[in-house]
Design a protein around this motif. Structure first.
Motif, PDB file in Angstrom:
ATOM      1  N   ASN A 193       0.803  -1.235   0.000  1.00  0.00           N
ATOM      2  CA  ASN A 193       0.000   0.000   0.000  1.00  0.00           C
ATOM      3  C   ASN A 193       0.834   1.282   0.000  1.00  0.00           C
ATOM      4  O   ASN A 193       0.486   2.256   0.655  1.00  0.00           O
ATOM      5  CB  ASN A 193      -0.956   0.016   1.199  1.00  0.00           C
ATOM      6  N   ARG A 194       1.912   1.263  -0.729  1.00  0.00           N
ATOM      7  CA  ARG A 194       2.759   2.449  -0.835  1.00  0.00           C
ATOM      8  C   ARG A 194       2.482   3.152  -2.163  1.00  0.00           C
ATOM      9  O   ARG A 194       2.316   2.511  -3.199  1.00  0.00           O
ATOM     10  CB  ARG A 194       4.232   2.050  -0.751  1.00  0.00           C
ATOM     11  N   PRO A 195       2.450   4.483  -2.178  1.00  0.00           N
ATOM     12  CA  PRO A 195       2.201   5.201  -3.433  1.00  0.00           C
ATOM     13  C   PRO A 195       3.302   4.945  -4.463  1.00  0.00           C
ATOM     14  O   PRO A 195       4.485   4.861  -4.119  1.00  0.00           O
ATOM     15  CB  PRO A 195       2.208   6.675  -2.998  1.00  0.00           C
ATOM     16  N   VAL A 196       2.890   4.819  -5.729  1.00  0.00           N
ATOM     17  CA  VAL A 196       3.858   4.689  -6.825  1.00  0.00           C
ATOM     18  C   VAL A 196       3.621   5.751  -7.899  1.00  0.00           C
ATOM     19  O   VAL A 196       4.443   5.915  -8.801  1.00  0.00           O
ATOM     20  CB  VAL A 196       3.810   3.280  -7.457  1.00  0.00           C
ATOM     21  N   CYS A 197       2.497   6.451  -7.812  1.00  0.00           N
ATOM     22  CA  CYS A 197       2.207   7.541  -8.736  1.00  0.00           C
ATOM     23  C   CYS A 197       1.429   8.612  -7.986  1.00  0.00           C
ATOM     24  O   CYS A 197       0.504   8.306  -7.224  1.00  0.00           O
ATOM     25  CB  CYS A 197       1.409   7.052  -9.941  1.00  0.00           C
ATOM     26  N   MET A 225       1.602  18.478 -12.144  1.00  0.00           N
ATOM     27  CA  MET A 225       2.773  17.610 -12.123  1.00  0.00           C
ATOM     28  C   MET A 225       2.355  16.189 -11.792  1.00  0.00           C
ATOM     29  O   MET A 225       1.536  15.964 -10.905  1.00  0.00           O
ATOM     30  CB  MET A 225       3.787  18.106 -11.101  1.00  0.00           C
ATOM     31  N   VAL A 226       2.920  15.225 -12.516  1.00  0.00           N
ATOM     32  CA  VAL A 226       2.714  13.807 -12.240  1.00  0.00           C
ATOM     33  C   VAL A 226       4.077  13.186 -11.985  1.00  0.00           C
ATOM     34  O   VAL A 226       5.026  13.413 -12.749  1.00  0.00           O
ATOM     35  CB  VAL A 226       2.022  13.090 -13.419  1.00  0.00           C
ATOM     36  N   VAL A 227       4.176  12.408 -10.918  1.00  0.00           N
ATOM     37  CA  VAL A 227       5.415  11.717 -10.585  1.00  0.00           C
ATOM     38  C   VAL A 227       5.150  10.226 -10.560  1.00  0.00           C
ATOM     39  O   VAL A 227       4.223   9.759  -9.891  1.00  0.00           O
ATOM     40  CB  VAL A 227       5.976  12.177  -9.223  1.00  0.00           C
ATOM     41  N   MET A 228       5.961   9.467 -11.297  1.00  0.00           N
ATOM     42  CA  MET A 228       5.852   8.013 -11.358  1.00  0.00           C
ATOM     43  C   MET A 228       7.174   7.413 -10.907  1.00  0.00           C
ATOM     44  O   MET A 228       8.248   7.867 -11.330  1.00  0.00           O
ATOM     45  CB  MET A 228       5.525   7.566 -12.789  1.00  0.00           C
ATOM     46  N   GLY A 229       7.115   6.394 -10.065  1.00  0.00           N
ATOM     47  CA  GLY A 229       8.323   5.799  -9.521  1.00  0.00           C
ATOM     48  C   GLY A 229       8.962   4.738 -10.382  1.00  0.00           C
ATOM     49  O   GLY A 229       9.867   4.030  -9.931  1.00  0.00           O
ATOM     50  N   SER A 230       8.528   4.611 -11.646  1.00  0.00           N
ATOM     51  CA  SER A 230       9.132   3.655 -12.589  1.00  0.00           C
ATOM     52  C   SER A 230       9.414   4.352 -13.898  1.00  0.00           C
ATOM     53  O   SER A 230       8.506   4.924 -14.504  1.00  0.00           O
ATOM     54  CB  SER A 230       8.215   2.453 -12.812  1.00  0.00           C
TER      55      SER A 230
END
Length: 246
Positions: free
Chosen positions: A219-223, A234-239
């Motif tokens: 349950n950790r944010p990735v986007c 702004m959009v941030v994606m971790g991949s």
């Protein structure tokens, strides 16, 4: 993959941004998208993101930034600026240009992979933290086998935490946590999250995709999304590999 194609199709259907730009073939306003290539990126629209480029250029004006650094003059030529997998540090002047870009109502997409800043020799969190987001120095792993053999190629079936994402993807909008099976299956949008990190998110940013109940950390944010004063988004994606050529 099917999940990647669905994600791209929903992005194209829902693409909006500031006014301006040439008239596209569909009769609407053609948005200008610029990909950053100043920070030693391994994936570019010529290598690794060719499928994404091919689909975007059908309805958008797509270009690249190959100059030595990011500047306000360069950013004035686009409505959406994409920073995918930076492998070099940013200068203070570049951060100032990006802040002005967002304050002017433009849009920024940042993608960075597992290990965060430490693995990429960059300092992008210095900018992201001002908007409530930072990329963690970790990696997402799926604990239960499903579709993909490598544990870091995570098929996340219950990671949508914003109903608008399911709606944009044409999925049923109801109880997002109903009818889940042991493998974590549900009616939510399934997306592939390869070799990614988690995010730390606080206001004014909001998480929209998470690791769900099967991938670790749980349950950790990735986007995350953030709308800033002035109308910029702004959009941030971790991949950084989520849109890589299949």
């Amino acid at each position: 993959t099917v999940a990647q194609r669905e994600s791209m199709a929903s992005y194209e259907r829902g693409s909006t941004g500031p006014s301006g730009g040439a008239t596209g073939a569909t009769g609407g306003v053609e948005k200008r998208i610029m990909f950053d290539e100043t920070k030693r990126q391994e994936l570019t629209i010529q290598h690794g993101l060719r499928q994404m480029h091919r689909r975007l250029k059908q309805t958008h004006a797509v270009s690249t930034l190959n100059d030595d650094e990011i500047s306000e003059a360069a950013l004035s030529q686009c409505d959406l600026f994409v920073i995918n997998g930076p492998n070099a540090p940013f200068k203070g002047e570049e951060f100032d240009a990006l802040k002005s870009f967002l304050a002017a109502g433009k849009s920024l997409l940042v993608m960075i992979g597992e290990g965060g800043e430490k693995s990429h020799n960059t300092n992008i969190n210095f900018l992201l933290e001002e908007y409530g987001v930072s990329v963690s120095s970790d990696a997402v792993i799926r604990a239960v086998f499903y579709k993909y053999f490598h544990p870091k190629e995570c098929a996340i079936t219950n990671g949508v935490c914003n109903r608008a994402i399911n709606q944009a993807a044409g999925k049923p909008v109801g109880d997002m946590y109903a009818d889940r099976t042991v493998t974590g299956m549900s009616n939510n949008l399934t997306f592939v999250y390869p070799y990614g990190a988690t995010l730390d998110v606080q206001k004014p940013a909001i998480p929209v995709l998470t690791t769900g109940f099967v991938a670790y950390p749980l349950n950790r944010p990735v986007c995350a999304f953030c709308e800033v004063e002035g109308g910029g988004r702004m959009v941030v994606m971790g991949s950084e590999l989520i849109f890589e050529d299949a």
